[in-house]
Scaffold this active site. Structure first.
Site, PDB file in Angstrom:
ATOM      1  N   ASP A  27       0.838  -1.203   0.000  1.00 40.41           N
ATOM      2  CA  ASP A  27       0.000   0.000   0.000  1.00 40.41           C
ATOM      3  C   ASP A  27       0.879   1.261   0.000  1.00 40.41           C
ATOM      4  O   ASP A  27       0.365   2.379   0.015  1.00 40.41           O
ATOM      5  CB  ASP A  27      -1.014  -0.003   1.151  1.00 40.41           C
ATOM      6  N   SER A  28       2.235   1.048  -0.070  1.00 41.00           N
ATOM      7  CA  SER A  28       3.133   2.175  -0.355  1.00 41.00           C
ATOM      8  C   SER A  28       2.829   2.734  -1.745  1.00 41.00           C
ATOM      9  O   SER A  28       3.313   3.813  -2.104  1.00 41.00           O
ATOM     10  CB  SER A  28       4.596   1.741  -0.267  1.00 41.00           C
ATOM     11  N   ASP A  36      -1.129  -6.112  -0.088  1.00 44.82           N
ATOM     12  CA  ASP A  36      -1.456  -5.475   1.198  1.00 44.82           C
ATOM     13  C   ASP A  36      -2.956  -5.258   1.333  1.00 44.82           C
ATOM     14  O   ASP A  36      -3.599  -4.757   0.399  1.00 44.82           O
ATOM     15  CB  ASP A  36      -0.800  -4.084   1.268  1.00 44.82           C
ATOM     16  N   LYS A  87      -1.093  -9.447   2.970  1.00 43.27           N
ATOM     17  CA  LYS A  87      -0.326  -8.965   4.129  1.00 43.27           C
ATOM     18  C   LYS A  87      -1.226  -8.053   4.958  1.00 43.27           C
ATOM     19  O   LYS A  87      -1.950  -7.221   4.383  1.00 43.27           O
ATOM     20  CB  LYS A  87       0.955  -8.229   3.695  1.00 43.27           C
ATOM     21  N   GLU A 136      -1.238  -5.536   8.520  1.00 48.74           N
ATOM     22  CA  GLU A 136      -0.475  -4.875   9.592  1.00 48.74           C
ATOM     23  C   GLU A 136      -1.155  -5.102  10.940  1.00 48.74           C
ATOM     24  O   GLU A 136      -2.368  -4.986  11.037  1.00 48.74           O
ATOM     25  CB  GLU A 136      -0.394  -3.357   9.330  1.00 48.74           C
ATOM     26  N   GLU A 176       9.422  -4.058  10.402  1.00 51.95           N
ATOM     27  CA  GLU A 176       9.830  -2.772   9.834  1.00 51.95           C
ATOM     28  C   GLU A 176      10.425  -1.861  10.900  1.00 51.95           C
ATOM     29  O   GLU A 176       9.817  -1.625  11.946  1.00 51.95           O
ATOM     30  CB  GLU A 176       8.607  -2.092   9.168  1.00 51.95           C
TER      31      GLU A 176
END
Ligand code: KIV
Length: 273
Positions: free
Chosen positions: A53-54, A92, A122, A124, A191
């Site tokens: 999602d960057s 993401d 993925k 978070e 991270e």
């Protein structure tokens, strides 16, 4: 063709990542958001491609990853999946799609898997989203966890500095990592945390860890493609190694083209019908 070359051409699976950890072979992972770059990265032999999602920052020009929607991630995931033959593709789940409502999270995860054809997702977070993660894994969807600096929680932290330097936060991170492993996650991104903590976690876990700004002792490394190719000039954290200066290469190529158009050098007779 040798057995090793044959093996290298095989599709990467979550199972193969676990085997790589067991034999001490490092896992390479890089982001991609579109068909053309994903083709290049896959052909170069990357193990894992992350549709991160960057994309919110490097593709859409947002300051944070929060604005990214499920539809936008599906668009990027679908484009990447059309290109990739060998790498494991991870997409993401965007901010708000998996946050404490397991039924809703499962619906979003199923939509993502059906519409993109991605291999895995993925998510978070640790304890706070563990029920969502369990529900998704129980439905047969492999999940990669993401701990340490979690950009979707930037408004909670207030800064992008190194996480888990204090003992209390490091202990929570360790607990979260074990919870994710128990829930059935097949790998965890770590991270921006101290190398020593990342190394300790990597030893304790049987699933692979993939680091970004987490030092050399994780089972693999991930970077954002635009950063490592030097497309972004303005972003240069300590952990980033630039492998190219595409900012310079592209700017010069574009300037040359402008100049050729203005001077009537392009197109030439050979380039005309
Ligand atoms: O979105 C992303 O690119 C990521 C990496 C920084 C791991 O999550």
């Amino acid at each position: 063709m040798s057995a090793a070359t044959e093996d290298n051409k095989r599709k990467v699976t979550t199972h193969r990542l676990r085997e790589m950890k067991e034999r001490g072979e490092k896992i390479s992972m890089l982001t991609a958001y579109d068909y053309s770059m994903a083709s290049l990265i896959d052909e170069a032999g990357m193990d894992v491609i992350l549709v991160g999602d960057s994309a919110s920052n490097v593709m859409a020009g947002n300051i944070t990853t929060l604005p990214m929607t499920l539809d936008q991630m599906i668009y990027h995931g679908t484009s990447v999946m059309k290109a990739v033959k060998r790498a494991l593709v991870v997409v993401d789940m965007p901010f708000g799609s998996c946050s404490g409502n397991p039924e809703k999270s499962l619906d979003a995860a199923i939509r993502m898997m059906k519409e993109t054809g991605a291999d895995t997702l993925k998510i978070e977070g640790g304890e706070e989203v563990i029920q969502d993660i369990k529900k998704i894994i129980n439905a047969g969807i492999p999940v990669m966890g993401h701990l340490g600096l979690m950009p979707q929680s930037i408004n909670k932290y207030g800064t992008y500095t190194v996480r888990a330097k204090e003992e209390k936060e490091a202990e929570k991170l360790l607990r979260d990592a074990l919870l994710l492993q128990e829930a059935g996650c097949y790998a965890i991104v770590l991270e921006k945390i101290p190398s020593s903590l990342a190394g300790e976690l990597t030893q304790q876990l049987s699933i692979p860890t993939i680091g970004i700004g987490a030092g050399p002792d994780t089972d693999g490394q991930v970077l954002v493609m635009h950063d490592m190719l030097g497309i972004n000039k303005g972003f240069s954290p300590k952990f980033l190694r630039r492998y190219a200066d595409l900012h310079g290469v592209i700017t010069q190529a574009v300037r040359n083209y402008i100049s050729d158009v203005k001077s009537n050098d392009f197109p030439s007779e050979k380039e005309s019908y």
